[in-house]
Design a protein around this motif. Structure first.
Motif, short mmCIF file in Angstrom:
data_model
loop_
_atom_site.label_atom_id
_atom_site.label_comp_id
_atom_site.label_asym_id
_atom_site.label_seq_id
_atom_site.Cartn_x
_atom_site.Cartn_y
_atom_site.Cartn_z
N PRO A 101 -35.02 25.21 -23.40
CA PRO A 101 -34.55 26.06 -22.30
C PRO A 101 -35.69 26.76 -21.56
O PRO A 101 -35.63 26.95 -20.35
N ASN A 102 -36.74 27.15 -22.31
CA ASN A 102 -37.90 27.75 -21.67
C ASN A 102 -38.52 26.78 -20.67
O ASN A 102 -38.95 27.17 -19.57
N LEU A 103 -38.58 25.51 -21.04
CA LEU A 103 -39.12 24.49 -20.13
C LEU A 103 -38.25 24.36 -18.88
O LEU A 103 -38.75 24.07 -17.79
N ALA A 104 -36.95 24.58 -19.04
CA ALA A 104 -36.03 24.44 -17.90
C ALA A 104 -36.32 25.45 -16.80
O ALA A 104 -36.02 25.20 -15.63
N TYR A 105 -36.91 26.60 -17.17
CA TYR A 105 -37.26 27.58 -16.14
C TYR A 105 -38.19 26.98 -15.08
O TYR A 105 -38.05 27.24 -13.89
N GLY A 106 -39.17 26.20 -15.54
CA GLY A 106 -40.11 25.60 -14.60
C GLY A 106 -39.43 24.65 -13.63
O GLY A 106 -39.68 24.67 -12.42
N LEU A 107 -38.53 23.81 -14.16
CA LEU A 107 -37.81 22.88 -13.31
C LEU A 107 -36.92 23.63 -12.33
O LEU A 107 -36.74 23.21 -11.18
N THR A 108 -36.37 24.75 -12.76
CA THR A 108 -35.50 25.56 -11.89
C THR A 108 -36.23 25.97 -10.62
O THR A 108 -35.75 25.74 -9.51
N SER A 109 -37.39 26.59 -10.77
CA SER A 109 -38.11 27.08 -9.59
C SER A 109 -38.56 25.94 -8.71
O SER A 109 -38.58 26.06 -7.48
N TRP A 110 -38.91 24.81 -9.32
CA TRP A 110 -39.37 23.66 -8.55
C TRP A 110 -38.26 23.15 -7.62
O TRP A 110 -38.53 22.70 -6.51
N LEU A 111 -37.02 23.26 -8.07
CA LEU A 111 -35.89 22.79 -7.26
C LEU A 111 -35.30 23.88 -6.38
O LEU A 111 -34.93 23.63 -5.23
N LEU A 112 -35.20 25.11 -6.90
CA LEU A 112 -34.50 26.15 -6.18
C LEU A 112 -35.29 26.70 -4.99
O LEU A 112 -34.70 27.08 -3.98
N VAL A 113 -36.63 26.73 -5.10
CA VAL A 113 -37.41 27.26 -3.98
C VAL A 113 -37.24 26.42 -2.73
O VAL A 113 -36.96 26.96 -1.64
N PRO A 114 -37.37 25.08 -2.79
CA PRO A 114 -37.09 24.29 -1.58
C PRO A 114 -35.66 24.44 -1.09
O PRO A 114 -35.40 24.43 0.12
N LEU A 115 -34.72 24.62 -2.02
CA LEU A 115 -33.32 24.80 -1.63
C LEU A 115 -33.12 26.10 -0.85
O LEU A 115 -32.42 26.12 0.17
N TYR A 116 -33.73 27.19 -1.33
CA TYR A 116 -33.51 28.45 -0.60
C TYR A 116 -34.30 28.50 0.70
O TYR A 116 -33.90 29.18 1.65
N LEU A 117 -35.41 27.75 0.77
CA LEU A 117 -36.11 27.66 2.05
C LEU A 117 -35.29 26.87 3.08
O LEU A 117 -35.32 27.17 4.27
N ARG A 118 -34.57 25.88 2.59
CA ARG A 118 -33.78 25.02 3.48
C ARG A 118 -32.42 25.62 3.81
O ARG A 118 -31.98 25.62 4.97
N PHE A 119 -31.72 26.14 2.80
CA PHE A 119 -30.33 26.56 2.99
C PHE A 119 -30.12 28.07 2.91
O PHE A 119 -28.98 28.53 3.08
N GLY A 120 -31.16 28.84 2.62
CA GLY A 120 -31.01 30.28 2.57
C GLY A 120 -31.00 30.82 1.16
O GLY A 120 -30.67 30.11 0.20
#
Length: 504
Positions: A101-120
């Motif tokens: 689960p600790n490793l999942a944090y890294g994948l989260t930011s990698w995906l969520l940052v482009p998403l919030y830049l694109r969709f808010g």
């Protein structure tokens, strides 16, 4: 600010105010003489113009989310032995319920940052909170090791982390003797997560805002001349530029509750995924990654794995219900470091004045020199306490010293990287988050196996202590040669790549 005449405006335009305003060209001065950037727009919908109460509320929600996310990750440390027995796996394998689960944090930011830049920001935050809630619900009802692991990864994919949440191991351990055992911990976090979602829905407005140039509003020459005459009484030497703008009305509360954000179709989602990873090649950014990753992996995960096992065995024989109390040492270390938070900016401002007003990124680094040594000493103390079964205070002292060091390296290495390279900061943060979780995962994944094969002194004191010291001493490298490194990097293809892509 004088209100300009509204001659010739349409009915639709009459709902907005037309003002002649003085706009700072480089930003207003703030604390320690630092410039305010970006300059707040006159638009009341600009997040920088929101009330202090609203800004504080959003900050509280974000911090609570961070606290809950990291609590859910690290709070289960006292359950490793129980899970080992419940699911018939080794303690090392049971510890992967924290490592993966600790490793999942890294994948989260990698995906969520482009998403919030694109969709808010708002839809991404609300969506991630729903994933967090779903994962916690799955954890609370899991009946198999793999099911629990899958649910743990899901709730970590939806969350972020914060230092003080390590304290969650304390109540988590106290829940062990209850009727619901370890499941109660997830029930409690789940309840708080649902309450937080409701709070976020009503109080976290979309913060994405388009900062375009102030446009001419069609004011007549007569109006403009009158305004110029009125403003001619301004003090000479003013650095303000007079511009006419239309100020829209503030959005209604109901309109801010929309789950949809401001969609920016110019954001290249897939390009951000690969381009952000090129920041790992930048020395200052790589130092942030290793600093965060080592402190999380060695301090956060290792301490979380070792203490609940050691303290419930001879010669200590503590009950499992208080096996999470070690987190108090780490939290005290962070709290003792908090008063030093402004020292980096204060030192940088002082050195900037001595340097005839010219600011260098390395000017903030000097305050980290004590932490450079104290952190590794803390690991030595912790490892020797475990190896020699010394007084339990050694665990608290060692964890506190490592955490005190961690606060400095968390805060100021990141600030240094942002000072050094301010193009595409969001992409830099993506690389940092992915990198630090990979490093922490690698160091914490097999730590119990390493200790069983060697010893606490060899792994924690000698091995991890040396790794942390080597990383920390790069502080001296950057203090002396950091400017040369930045100059060299400005001539590379990386600088051209991120320079061309700035703002996309």
């Amino acid at each position: 600010m004088p209100v300009m005449p509204t001659k010739g405006k349409s009915q639709a335009q009459s709902t907005s105010k037309q003002l002649l305003v003085n706009v700072p060209t480089e930003g207003d001065d703030t604390a320690y003489g630092q410039a305010l950037f970006p300059v707040p727009a006159e638009d009341p919908n600009d997040p920088l113009q929101w009330s202090k109460v609203q800004k504080t509320m959003i900050l509280i929600v974000v911090c609570l989310y961070s606290f809950l996310g990291n609590s859910a990750l690290l709070g289960v440390g006292p359950y490793i032995r129980l899970w080992s027995e419940t699911f018939n796996v080794s303690q090392a394998e049971a510890s992967t319920l924290i490592s993966y689960p600790n490793l999942a944090y890294g994948l989260t930011s990698w995906l969520l940052v482009p998403l919030y830049l694109r969709f808010g920001r708002r839809p991404v935050m609300l969506g991630s909170l729903l994933a967090f809630i779903a994962g916690l619900a799955g954890c609370s009802r899991a009946t198999s090791f793999n099911g629990l692991l899958a649910a743990r990864i899901i709730h970590c994919l939806g969350a972020v982390a914060l230092c003080l949440a390590a304290l969650a191991t304390l109540p988590a351990a106290y829940m062990l003797p209850t009727k619901y055992s370890w499941r109660l911990f997830f029930y409690v976090i789940l309840a708080f997560a649902i309450a937080l979602f409701i709070l976020a829905f009503f109080f976290v407005e979309e913060t994405s805002y388009q900062r375009g140039k102030l446009a001419d509003t069609g004011i007549t020459n007569e109006d403009h001349d009158s305004a110029n005459a009125a403003s001619s009484q301004e003090k000479p030497g003013s650095s303000m530029v007079e511009q006419a703008i239309v100020i829209p009305q503030r959005k209604s509360f109901l309109s801010t509750l929309s789950p949809w954000g401001r969609v920016d179709r110019t954001v290249p989602f897939f390009t951000l995924l690969w381009r952000s990873m090129t920041y790992i090649l930048v020395p200052q950014v790589l130092w942030v990654i290793t600093s965060f990753g080592i402190i999380i992996g060695l301090g956060g995960l290792s301490f979380n794995f070792i203490f609940p096992i050691k303290i419930t065995e001879p010669p200590y024989n503590w009950p499992a219900s208080i096996s999470g109390i070690h987190s108090v040492g780490g939290v005290l270390g962070f709290l003792l470091a908090v008063p030093f938070t402004p020292t980096s900016d204060i030192l940088a401002a002082y050195l900037t004045r001595r340097n005839n007003g010219i600011r260098e990124a390395e000017m903030r680094l000097g305050v980290m020199l004590p932490a450079m040594i104290i952190g590794p000493i803390g690991l030595v103390v912790y490892g020797l306490t475990a190896q020699l079964n010394l007084h339990w205070i050694g665990y608290f002292l060692g964890a506190g010293m490592a955490s005190w060091c961690g606060f400095f390296y968390y805060s100021f290495t990141l600030a240094y990287a942002v000072d050094s390279y301010n193009q595409n900061t969001s992409e830099m943060l993506m690389a940092i988050n992915v990198g630090k979780q990979l490093v922490s995962f690698g160091l914490g994944f097999k730590v119990l196996d390493w200790i069983m094969q060697n010893s606490y002194a060899a792994v924690i004191s000698a091995g991890f202590g040396s790794i942390l010291l080597a990383n920390n001493m790069f502080l001296i490298v950057f203090m002396i040669w950091g400017k040369r490194i930045r100059r060299f990097m400005s001539t590379t293809w990386l600088a051209k790549l991120h320079g061309r892509s700035a703002g996309t």
